[in-house]
Write a protein that holds these residues in place. Structure first.
Motif, short mmCIF file in Angstrom:
data_model
loop_
_atom_site.label_atom_id
_atom_site.label_comp_id
_atom_site.label_asym_id
_atom_site.label_seq_id
_atom_site.Cartn_x
_atom_site.Cartn_y
_atom_site.Cartn_z
N GLN A 146 1.93 1.94 -9.85
CA GLN A 146 2.33 1.03 -9.22
C GLN A 146 3.60 1.48 -8.11
O GLN A 146 3.54 0.87 -7.00
CB GLN A 146 3.09 -0.06 -10.20
CG GLN A 146 2.19 -0.67 -10.83
CD GLN A 146 3.13 -1.92 -11.53
OE1 GLN A 146 3.88 -2.66 -11.19
NE2 GLN A 146 2.63 -2.16 -13.03
N GLU A 147 4.45 2.55 -8.52
CA GLU A 147 5.32 2.82 -7.82
C GLU A 147 4.75 3.52 -6.46
O GLU A 147 5.43 3.65 -5.27
CB GLU A 147 6.31 3.58 -8.66
CG GLU A 147 7.06 2.81 -9.70
CD GLU A 147 8.07 3.83 -10.48
OE1 GLU A 147 8.01 5.09 -9.99
OE2 GLU A 147 8.49 3.27 -11.29
N ALA A 148 3.67 4.36 -6.80
CA ALA A 148 3.13 5.27 -5.66
C ALA A 148 2.50 4.12 -4.56
O ALA A 148 2.78 4.39 -3.55
CB ALA A 148 2.25 6.10 -6.15
N VAL A 149 1.44 3.17 -4.94
CA VAL A 149 1.14 2.32 -4.29
C VAL A 149 2.22 1.24 -3.50
O VAL A 149 2.17 1.17 -2.26
CB VAL A 149 0.17 1.13 -4.72
CG1 VAL A 149 -0.32 0.21 -4.07
CG2 VAL A 149 -0.76 2.24 -5.33
N PHE A 150 3.17 0.89 -4.04
CA PHE A 150 4.42 0.34 -3.56
C PHE A 150 5.06 1.12 -2.21
O PHE A 150 5.15 0.67 -1.14
CB PHE A 150 5.46 -0.03 -4.51
CG PHE A 150 6.80 -1.00 -4.06
CD1 PHE A 150 6.38 -1.72 -2.70
CD2 PHE A 150 7.59 -0.79 -4.59
CE1 PHE A 150 7.58 -2.35 -2.39
CE2 PHE A 150 8.89 -1.44 -4.22
CZ PHE A 150 8.82 -2.51 -2.95
N ASP A 151 5.24 2.38 -2.55
CA ASP A 151 5.73 3.24 -1.60
C ASP A 151 4.80 3.41 -0.41
O ASP A 151 5.45 3.45 0.90
CB ASP A 151 6.06 4.83 -2.28
CG ASP A 151 7.02 5.59 -1.30
OD1 ASP A 151 8.06 5.29 -0.85
OD2 ASP A 151 6.17 6.39 -0.53
N ALA A 152 3.55 3.47 -0.58
CA ALA A 152 2.59 3.84 0.49
C ALA A 152 2.67 2.59 1.28
O ALA A 152 2.34 2.70 2.58
CB ALA A 152 1.10 3.87 -0.52
N HIS A 153 2.64 1.26 0.73
CA HIS A 153 2.81 0.11 1.47
C HIS A 153 3.86 0.05 2.65
O HIS A 153 3.72 -0.43 3.70
CB HIS A 153 3.00 -1.27 0.85
CG HIS A 153 1.66 -1.73 0.06
ND1 HIS A 153 1.04 -1.18 -0.94
CD2 HIS A 153 0.63 -2.84 0.48
CE1 HIS A 153 -0.18 -1.77 -1.39
NE2 HIS A 153 -0.30 -2.80 -0.06
N LEU A 154 5.15 0.36 2.16
CA LEU A 154 6.35 0.47 2.59
C LEU A 154 6.08 1.34 3.81
O LEU A 154 6.69 1.35 4.96
CB LEU A 154 7.65 0.68 1.75
CG LEU A 154 7.75 -0.04 0.68
CD1 LEU A 154 9.00 0.16 -0.10
CD2 LEU A 154 8.27 -1.51 1.27
N ARG A 155 5.73 2.79 3.65
CA ARG A 155 5.45 3.65 4.48
C ARG A 155 4.47 3.18 5.70
O ARG A 155 4.87 3.39 6.87
CB ARG A 155 4.68 5.00 4.15
CG ARG A 155 4.57 6.17 4.81
CD ARG A 155 3.94 7.25 4.16
NE ARG A 155 4.52 7.56 2.95
CZ ARG A 155 5.43 8.24 2.92
NH1 ARG A 155 6.01 9.01 4.14
NH2 ARG A 155 6.15 8.85 1.84
N LEU A 156 3.43 2.44 5.30
CA LEU A 156 2.46 1.67 6.29
C LEU A 156 3.20 0.75 7.13
O LEU A 156 3.35 0.74 8.29
CB LEU A 156 1.39 1.36 5.61
CG LEU A 156 0.34 0.42 6.38
CD1 LEU A 156 -0.20 1.73 7.50
CD2 LEU A 156 -0.89 -0.02 5.66
#
Length: 259
Positions: free
Chosen positions: A107-117
């Protein structure tokens, strides 16, 4: 008024989607954001939004429940959707430690990926947080200076959590949860603390049917046509005129999502 959270791609709307939209318009809903919650519904939400030009817009993202389905953190599907003009935000994304349908590290990795995008594309984010406030803020905060804005949709947190979100500059989405004098009691008490320029309103349809609707609908399915009821409840709790709540939330929504 604008409903910032409608899951119109839900199968619960398959039989009468056009009628649902028509009822919303008759009720005074002038626009709606269709929520993308995974790699299947995000394209569907974008397609549906395109079918209702100048009325429907969409988000593109993966809800934390479905984070386990993401195997490429560059989020190519979300990136492709984001360039479409009707797609106005990245999300729904965030953390949900209440049910843990996806492992927390994922969850944390995917959340961070969204924010990066979102930061790369200069797009606002449509956020979800449940029982994960501390980690949610820890991941989100470093990205906020790089983002044009964010809304924490369907807020149900505590007063301290609300204040921290407001201090971070987040907009706050309020749903029909506020119409439940039992489960929503704590939320009802703190809704007046949201500044006028941070408040947004939503149904999260087909979920969270307002409990106090009268007459009570035969179906448990929520619809965007019930947004005026939610707006009126919020206005009463804030001791404000309903038209002020509606006009301010419309202004906030149009500003954040550039509608």
């Amino acid at each position: 008024m604008i409903d910032i959270g409608v899951n119109l791609a839900s199968s619960r709307f398959d039989k009468d989607r056009d009628e649902v939209v028509a009822r919303a318009q008759l009720a005074g809903v002038s626009a709606m954001l269709l929520t993308g919650t995974d790699l299947e519904t995000s394209p569907q939400a974008a397609l549906l939004a395109a079918q209702y030009p100048d009325f429907a817009y969409s988000t593109a993202g993966v809800h934390p429940h479905d984070a386990k389905s993401v195997d490429d953190l560059s989020l190519p599907t979300i990136r492709e959707l984001a360039v479409q003009p009707q797609v106005v935000a990245i999300g729904e994304c965030g953390l949900d430690f209440n049910r843990d349908f996806s492992p927390r590290p994922q969850q944390e990795a995917v959340f961070d990926a969204h924010l990066r995008l979102a930061a790369e594309l200069d797009m606002p984010v449509f956020l979800h947080c449940r029982d994960a406030h501390e980690r949610f803020m820890a991941i989100l905060t470093p990205w906020l200076p790089k983002l044009p804005g964010a809304v924490l949709h369907c807020f149900t947190g505590s007063e301290d959590e609300l204040r921290e979100c407001l201090d971070a500059g987040l907009h706050i989405g309020i749903t029909g949860w506020v119409c439940d004098e039992r489960r929503g009691e704590a939320l009802r008490e703190i809704v007046p603390l949201i500044p006028d320029d941070r408040l947004m309103i939503e149904t999260d349809a087909p979920y969270l049917l307002p409990r106090d609707l009268k007459p009570k609908p035969k179906s448990s399915r929520n619809e965007p046509c019930y947004l005026p009821h939610i707006a009126n409840t919020i206005a009463v709790l804030r001791e404000q005129d309903a038209e002020l709540v509606i006009s301010q939330s419309v202004e906030n929504t149009r500003r954040l999502f550039k509608l």
